[in-house]
Each structure stands twice: as C-alpha cells, then as structure tokens.
Design a protein around this motif. Sequence first.
Motif, mmCIF file in Angstrom:
data_model
loop_
_atom_site.group_PDB
_atom_site.id
_atom_site.type_symbol
_atom_site.label_atom_id
_atom_site.label_comp_id
_atom_site.label_asym_id
_atom_site.label_seq_id
_atom_site.Cartn_x
_atom_site.Cartn_y
_atom_site.Cartn_z
ATOM 1 N N HIS A 200 116.917 131.724 39.304
ATOM 2 C CA HIS A 200 116.525 130.323 39.152
ATOM 3 C C HIS A 200 115.332 130.014 40.042
ATOM 4 C CE1 HIS A 200 117.048 125.937 38.682
ATOM 5 N NE2 HIS A 200 116.787 125.883 39.978
ATOM 6 N N HIS A 201 115.393 130.441 41.286
ATOM 7 C CA HIS A 201 114.315 130.138 42.224
ATOM 8 C C HIS A 201 113.051 130.940 41.938
ATOM 9 C CE1 HIS A 201 115.931 127.170 45.037
ATOM 10 N NE2 HIS A 201 117.099 127.644 44.650
ATOM 11 N N GLU A 202 113.184 132.089 41.330
ATOM 12 C CA GLU A 202 111.988 132.818 40.892
ATOM 13 C C GLU A 202 111.230 132.016 39.841
ATOM 14 O OE1 GLU A 202 113.460 136.572 39.571
ATOM 15 O OE2 GLU A 202 113.890 137.289 41.617
ATOM 16 N N ARG A 203 111.943 131.416 38.897
ATOM 17 C CA ARG A 203 111.297 130.564 37.886
ATOM 18 C C ARG A 203 110.644 129.348 38.541
ATOM 19 N NH1 ARG A 203 114.431 127.925 34.338
ATOM 20 N NH2 ARG A 203 116.404 128.373 35.378
ATOM 21 N N PHE A 204 111.351 128.778 39.492
ATOM 22 C CA PHE A 204 110.846 127.609 40.214
ATOM 23 C C PHE A 204 109.563 127.966 40.978
ATOM 24 C CE2 PHE A 204 112.356 124.109 43.408
ATOM 25 C CZ PHE A 204 111.394 123.240 42.920
ATOM 26 N N ASN A 205 109.596 129.087 41.686
ATOM 27 C CA ASN A 205 108.424 129.535 42.437
ATOM 28 C C ASN A 205 107.231 129.796 41.528
ATOM 29 O OD1 ASN A 205 108.681 129.809 45.385
ATOM 30 N ND2 ASN A 205 110.458 131.062 44.898
ATOM 31 N N ARG A 206 107.474 130.425 40.387
ATOM 32 C CA ARG A 206 106.384 130.719 39.459
ATOM 33 C C ARG A 206 105.733 129.442 38.965
ATOM 34 N NH1 ARG A 206 109.843 134.814 37.412
ATOM 35 N NH2 ARG A 206 110.474 133.463 35.683
ATOM 36 N N ALA A 207 106.562 128.445 38.648
ATOM 37 C CA ALA A 207 106.020 127.173 38.146
ATOM 38 C C ALA A 207 105.168 126.491 39.211
ATOM 39 C CB ALA A 207 107.168 126.259 37.715
ATOM 40 N N VAL A 208 105.644 126.506 40.456
ATOM 41 C CA VAL A 208 104.875 125.893 41.548
ATOM 42 C C VAL A 208 103.581 126.657 41.765
ATOM 43 C CG1 VAL A 208 104.854 125.474 44.049
ATOM 44 C CG2 VAL A 208 106.873 124.885 42.686
ATOM 45 N N ASN A 209 103.663 127.971 41.796
ATOM 46 C CA ASN A 209 102.477 128.788 42.035
ATOM 47 C C ASN A 209 101.429 128.593 40.948
ATOM 48 O OD1 ASN A 209 101.084 130.981 43.561
ATOM 49 N ND2 ASN A 209 101.379 132.091 41.644
ATOM 50 N N GLU A 210 101.877 128.466 39.705
ATOM 51 C CA GLU A 210 100.938 128.271 38.595
ATOM 52 C C GLU A 210 100.140 126.983 38.760
ATOM 53 O OE1 GLU A 210 101.305 127.110 33.938
ATOM 54 O OE2 GLU A 210 102.448 128.870 34.587
ATOM 55 N N GLN A 211 100.827 125.903 39.127
ATOM 56 C CA GLN A 211 100.128 124.633 39.311
ATOM 57 C C GLN A 211 99.200 124.670 40.529
ATOM 58 O OE1 GLN A 211 100.150 121.803 37.141
ATOM 59 N NE2 GLN A 211 100.939 123.509 35.927
ATOM 60 N N LEU A 212 99.624 125.367 41.569
ATOM 61 C CA LEU A 212 98.751 125.526 42.737
ATOM 62 C C LEU A 212 97.500 126.309 42.378
ATOM 63 C CD1 LEU A 212 101.267 126.311 45.637
ATOM 64 C CD2 LEU A 212 99.855 124.252 45.393
ATOM 65 N N GLN A 213 97.663 127.346 41.582
ATOM 66 C CA GLN A 213 96.515 128.150 41.173
ATOM 67 C C GLN A 213 95.548 127.339 40.312
ATOM 68 O OE1 GLN A 213 95.683 131.387 42.048
ATOM 69 N NE2 GLN A 213 97.377 131.247 43.505
ATOM 70 N N LEU A 214 96.095 126.498 39.445
ATOM 71 C CA LEU A 214 95.259 125.701 38.548
ATOM 72 C C LEU A 214 94.595 124.526 39.246
ATOM 73 C CD1 LEU A 214 97.469 125.538 35.316
ATOM 74 C CD2 LEU A 214 95.226 126.636 35.527
ATOM 75 N N HIS A 215 95.335 123.865 40.134
ATOM 76 C CA HIS A 215 94.871 122.578 40.646
ATOM 77 C C HIS A 215 94.854 122.457 42.162
ATOM 78 C CE1 HIS A 215 95.398 121.552 36.477
ATOM 79 N NE2 HIS A 215 96.694 121.729 36.549
ATOM 80 N N GLY A 216 95.431 123.434 42.860
ATOM 81 C CA GLY A 216 95.473 123.370 44.311
ATOM 82 C C GLY A 216 96.517 122.412 44.841
ATOM 83 N N LYS A 217 97.334 121.866 43.952
ATOM 84 C CA LYS A 217 98.339 120.886 44.337
ATOM 85 C C LYS A 217 99.432 120.860 43.281
ATOM 86 C CE LYS A 217 98.830 115.837 44.909
ATOM 87 N NZ LYS A 217 98.091 114.552 44.992
ATOM 88 N N VAL A 218 100.643 120.499 43.696
ATOM 89 C CA VAL A 218 101.737 120.347 42.745
ATOM 90 C C VAL A 218 102.638 119.216 43.234
ATOM 91 C CG1 VAL A 218 103.163 122.078 43.919
ATOM 92 C CG2 VAL A 218 103.622 121.545 41.540
ATOM 93 N N ILE A 219 103.198 118.472 42.280
ATOM 94 C CA ILE A 219 104.180 117.432 42.606
ATOM 95 C C ILE A 219 105.495 117.787 41.917
ATOM 96 C CG2 ILE A 219 104.802 114.992 42.465
ATOM 97 C CD1 ILE A 219 101.848 114.294 42.406
ATOM 98 N N ILE A 220 106.556 117.815 42.707
ATOM 99 C CA ILE A 220 107.908 118.097 42.214
ATOM 100 C C ILE A 220 108.710 116.807 42.225
ATOM 101 C CG2 ILE A 220 110.056 119.356 42.663
ATOM 102 C CD1 ILE A 220 108.231 121.355 44.306
ATOM 103 N N ILE A 221 109.408 116.534 41.135
ATOM 104 C CA ILE A 221 110.420 115.475 41.130
ATOM 105 C C ILE A 221 111.778 116.157 41.041
ATOM 106 C CG2 ILE A 221 111.356 113.426 40.001
ATOM 107 C CD1 ILE A 221 108.602 112.813 38.912
ATOM 108 N N ASP A 222 112.602 115.908 42.032
ATOM 109 C CA ASP A 222 113.948 116.470 42.100
ATOM 110 C C ASP A 222 114.888 115.489 41.400
ATOM 111 O OD1 ASP A 222 115.767 118.380 42.884
ATOM 112 O OD2 ASP A 222 115.946 117.662 44.952
ATOM 113 N N CYS A 223 115.454 115.888 40.270
ATOM 114 C CA CYS A 223 116.095 114.952 39.335
ATOM 115 C C CYS A 223 117.620 114.986 39.423
ATOM 116 C CB CYS A 223 115.657 115.286 37.910
ATOM 117 S SG CYS A 223 113.866 115.392 37.682
#
Length: 258
Positions: A122-145
């Motif tokens: 689960h956390h590998e998927r989470f990390n990949r998603a965060v890393n992808e947005q960081l690579q694209l935009h240098g920033k990421v926003i997470i909403i914990d739902c």
Amino acid sequence: MQTKLNTHKILTKKIILHIPHSSTKIPIMEGFVVDEAALKQEIGKLTDWFTDDLFYSASDEMIIADFSRIFCDPERFTDDSLEIMAQYGMGVLYEKNDDGKRIRTVTPDLRERILRNYYRKHHERFNRAVNEQLQLHGKVIIIDCHSFPNHPLKRDLDQNSNRPDFNIGTDPFHTPQQLTDVSVDFFNRLGYSLGVNRPYSGSIVPMDYYQNNKNVQTIMLEVNRKLYLKEGSTEKSDNYSEIKRITNEFIKTIKTCW
C-alpha cells in the motif's frame, strides 16, 4: 510547443487522496480468536463508511486501502514505540477491539507477512504517487480522507461528546497555514461546525518524505458520519449526495492552493 507542455503540466496536477479505512475486507483470518459476528460488529464500528465514494475524484490520484483497518491499519506506525494506539492493542495490526477485548493473536511470522504483503505494498503505491507529482511539479498536496462517529469510541483519546460536523487534521511540518485557512473559510461559508485537530489530529505523509520535504503538503478531512448515514446504521441517508458534493468542492478548493 512550450505552451503545450506547460498546459499539459497544469492539467496533470493531481491532489492525492489517501483513503485508508473504507474497506471491510479481511484477507487473512489467521490469528483471529473471535467469531464472524464479533468481527462484523467491530468492522461496523470502525470503518469509514463509503469514503472511497464520498471523496471520489476522477481527475485526482486515489490511494485506497483494499483491506479493513481491523486487519491492517496503513495509517499506523509499524514501530509500536512511535504508535500511541499500540498501548491499547490497536497498533498497525489490531489485537484488541474498541472494548479492550482480545480479537487476534499476532505472531512475529504473521506480522511480517501482513506488513510485507499488504502494508508495504500500500505504501509503495502511495510513495510512487507522491514521487510522480514531485517529479512533475516539485510539489504535492495530500488530502487524508476519513469519517468519524458522532459519539466517541471507548478508545478515542478525545472523549468530548460535543463533536463537530467536520474536522481537519494538520501536521506542524507538512501543513502550511494556507491549507488550514482555506479549509476553515470553506466550512465557515457553508455554515458547518469545524474542528481543527479535534476530535482527531494529524495528517498522513509517506515515511520517505516525513519531516524532510516541505513540498509534500498534507491536510486531513474527516466527515461526521451523522451527516451522511442513517442514525444507528451503516446505510446512506438522504443527505449523502449533498455531503458528497461538499467533499468534492473541498477538493477543488484545496487545488487552489497550488
């Protein structure tokens, strides 16, 4: 060509929606010492019902745990010395229920298998998603739902019975004041009561970035279940569609913080 690339980057900006507690699945029954009825009762009490749908966004990244928190809680620290709920038998792998009664015995081997095959994946998927947005935009926003019951659970650290309609949770390192201010203003305008780190506090960040990258930003949104479930049940109420609309508008509002 440059204009097209910039437009593409804007369109691919995605909020990451982390939804850890919506599932009712118990993939492995090994270790449980209670019957199905007792498990079902605890699942009914602790599941964040329908949050995978309440927070649904086709244009954003949804990281949804496909197993019940009763089985494995992806929002808990795996190190019990860091996890405050471990002292109640409700660390990353729950061994006791909300009443403090034993529901499972976890051997070291079972613990390692569950962490390897469920928690870490689960956390590998989470990390990949965060890393992808960081690579694209240098920033990421997470909403914990999340959602929460209108009355405190026995194991809740906050036992105040006067619970708000919504709650936002923040992290002192990863939640900029802008996210808090925008959220408070959003719910004030709608006329709903809002807790800030009450009755629950904090907001998740993947451990790879925890307290070391301020460009990974996070805020938790929790919905009081009285707003969208029929009283005393896990069925959707007539107000469900309205609350879903509000959470969708909240996601759009948080996007303005880019």
